[in-house]
Design a protein around this motif. Structure first.
Motif, short mmCIF file in Angstrom:
data_model
loop_
_atom_site.label_atom_id
_atom_site.label_comp_id
_atom_site.label_asym_id
_atom_site.label_seq_id
_atom_site.Cartn_x
_atom_site.Cartn_y
_atom_site.Cartn_z
N GLY A 34 0.82 -1.21 0.00
CA GLY A 34 0.00 0.00 0.00
C GLY A 34 0.85 1.26 0.00
N PHE A 35 1.96 1.23 0.74
CA PHE A 35 2.87 2.38 0.77
C PHE A 35 3.51 2.60 -0.60
CE2 PHE A 35 3.87 1.72 5.57
CZ PHE A 35 2.65 2.28 5.90
N THR A 36 4.06 1.53 -1.18
CA THR A 36 4.80 1.67 -2.44
C THR A 36 3.88 2.08 -3.59
OG1 THR A 36 4.58 -0.72 -2.81
CG2 THR A 36 6.60 0.06 -1.80
N ASP A 37 2.60 1.64 -3.55
CA ASP A 37 1.65 2.04 -4.59
C ASP A 37 1.41 3.55 -4.58
OD1 ASP A 37 1.39 -0.55 -5.39
OD2 ASP A 37 -0.50 -0.91 -4.37
N ARG A 38 1.59 4.18 -3.42
CA ARG A 38 1.32 5.61 -3.29
C ARG A 38 2.60 6.45 -3.21
NH1 ARG A 38 -2.47 2.61 -0.93
NH2 ARG A 38 -4.65 3.29 -0.89
N ALA A 39 3.76 5.80 -3.29
CA ALA A 39 5.03 6.52 -3.14
C ALA A 39 5.28 7.44 -4.32
CB ALA A 39 6.17 5.52 -3.00
N ALA A 40 6.11 8.45 -4.07
CA ALA A 40 6.39 9.45 -5.10
C ALA A 40 7.30 8.92 -6.20
CB ALA A 40 7.03 10.67 -4.45
N GLY A 41 8.04 7.85 -5.94
CA GLY A 41 8.95 7.31 -6.93
C GLY A 41 9.32 5.89 -6.61
N PRO A 42 10.20 5.27 -7.42
CA PRO A 42 10.60 3.86 -7.19
C PRO A 42 11.55 3.73 -6.02
CG PRO A 42 11.85 4.79 -9.00
CD PRO A 42 10.86 5.83 -8.61
#
Length: 353
Positions: A45-53
């Motif tokens: 859930g965090f990585t889906d909403r993160a600003a970048g890779p």
């Protein structure tokens, strides 16, 4: 720690918490053990909403000293980096017990190795990112490992990994590997404090003694979560060429018998899950590729050898699976994708399952 890193990246942590039904206030409770399957859902859930890779690696650079609790303070007060790594291998279960860390070395190099087949690639990246960041703090800003290797596949161009970590990065293998010049990690740490380190070690040992890891895992991890973790471990073990219960048990810290008992409680078996995984890979390989490409990928001497072996195993032809993915119901018991051998002596190569 993960939530703090995601929040620094602009992620709405509370939104993710509600989405994955994580109990309110849980993140503020010190020492609560959370199943790795739950961590996986939250982190996704965090990585889906993160600003970048590469959220995990970026987070490692942002988390200040002290974020790892006792592990950070033990590192700061250690006499040398080598001693700090020894503390890490002993006390990492206080932070997370989804994997295993150990040290190997010779006169020139010291390797910090990490295996977590049932874990999450982003957590491996976070762990190594934190070690690299802490090494720069302890040994000087110019300090960098000679090599960083992750067992999983990259989720961004390799050059992006190398830019963040400041070192050559490779992928593949049975475990994660972090290689340092041994002279660097044998140098004394400026913040060393033997007296305080002794106090911290006593606290860490007491905390470790209170932590019945196997009991905690079996109490808090639902069987569905355990099976999901086992499937992930099985997939990585199959990639490594040894999907046996004994091999997978090493990564879980359990015996083969304990794994069998846990799987039986979830109404599945090692054989069933292995056959499902092999079928899944077969279908994926046959999804759009030509028979020649698939046979080469799976190590067969020719497309006809692959065709005959596949039909003996599944009862249908590869073409039928490609045309109708539901055509294969189950593989005959006792036949494996990586060891099919026909009457004509043609056999899949052992280099790939």
């Amino acid at each position: 720690m993960l939530a703090a890193a995601a929040e620094r990246d602009g992620v709405e942590v509370e939104e993710v918490r509600r989405e994955v039904a994580l109990p309110s206030g849980l993140l503020e409770k010190r020492g609560v053990r959370i199943p790795i399957a739950t961590v996986r859902r939250v982190w996704n859930g965090f990585t889906d909403r993160a600003a970048g890779p590469l959220l995990a690696l970026r987070a490692a650079r942002q988390l200040p000293m002290g974020s790892l609790d006792l592990l950070d303070y033990l590192a700061q007060t250690s006499t040398t980096g080598e001693e700090a790594f020894e503390h890490l291998t002993r006390y990492l279960p206080l932070l997370a017990d989804a994997g295993r860390v150990w040290i190997e070395g010779d006169r020139q190099r010291l390797r910090v190795r990490h295996a977590s087949p049932g874990g999450l690639p982003s957590l491996s990246e976070l762990l190594f990112g934190l070690i690299v960041a802490r090494s720069r703090e302890l040994f000087g800003p110019a300090t960098a490992p000679q090599l960083v290797q992750f067992a999983h596949r990259p989720s961004a161009p390799v050059s992006v990994y190398e830019e963040v970590l400041g070192a050559p990065v490779r992928f593949g293998g049975g475990f994660d590997d972090l290689v340092f010049d041994r002279d660097v990690v044998r140098a004394p740490i400026a913040s060393r404090d033997p007296a305080l380190r002794g106090i911290l070690i006593a606290q860490a040992d007491a905390a470790l003694a209170r932590l019945d890891l196997r009991g905690v895992i079996e109490r808090v991890e639902p069987e569905d979560d355990f099976v999901a973790s086992f499937r992930h471990a099985l997939s990585q073990a199959l990639d490594a060429g040894d999907p046996s219960l004994a091999r997978i048990g090493e990564s879980f810290g359990m015996s083969a018998r304990t794994l069998q008992r846990r799987l039986s409680a979830a109404s599945v078996s090692h054989r069933e899950l292995l056959q499902e995984l092999r079928l899944e890979r077969a279908r994926r390989a046959l999804g759009g590729a030509q028979a020649k490409e698939v046979s080469e990928e799976l190590g067969y001497s020719s497309p006809s050898a692959f065709h005959r072996a596949f039909k003996r195993w599944t009862g249908v032809t590869p073409g039928a699976v490609a045309a109708a993915p539901g055509a294969v119901a189950a593989a005959p018991a006792g036949v494996g994708w990586g060891g099919l051998q026909g009457g004509d002596g043609e056999q899949a190569a052992a280099r790939r399952p």
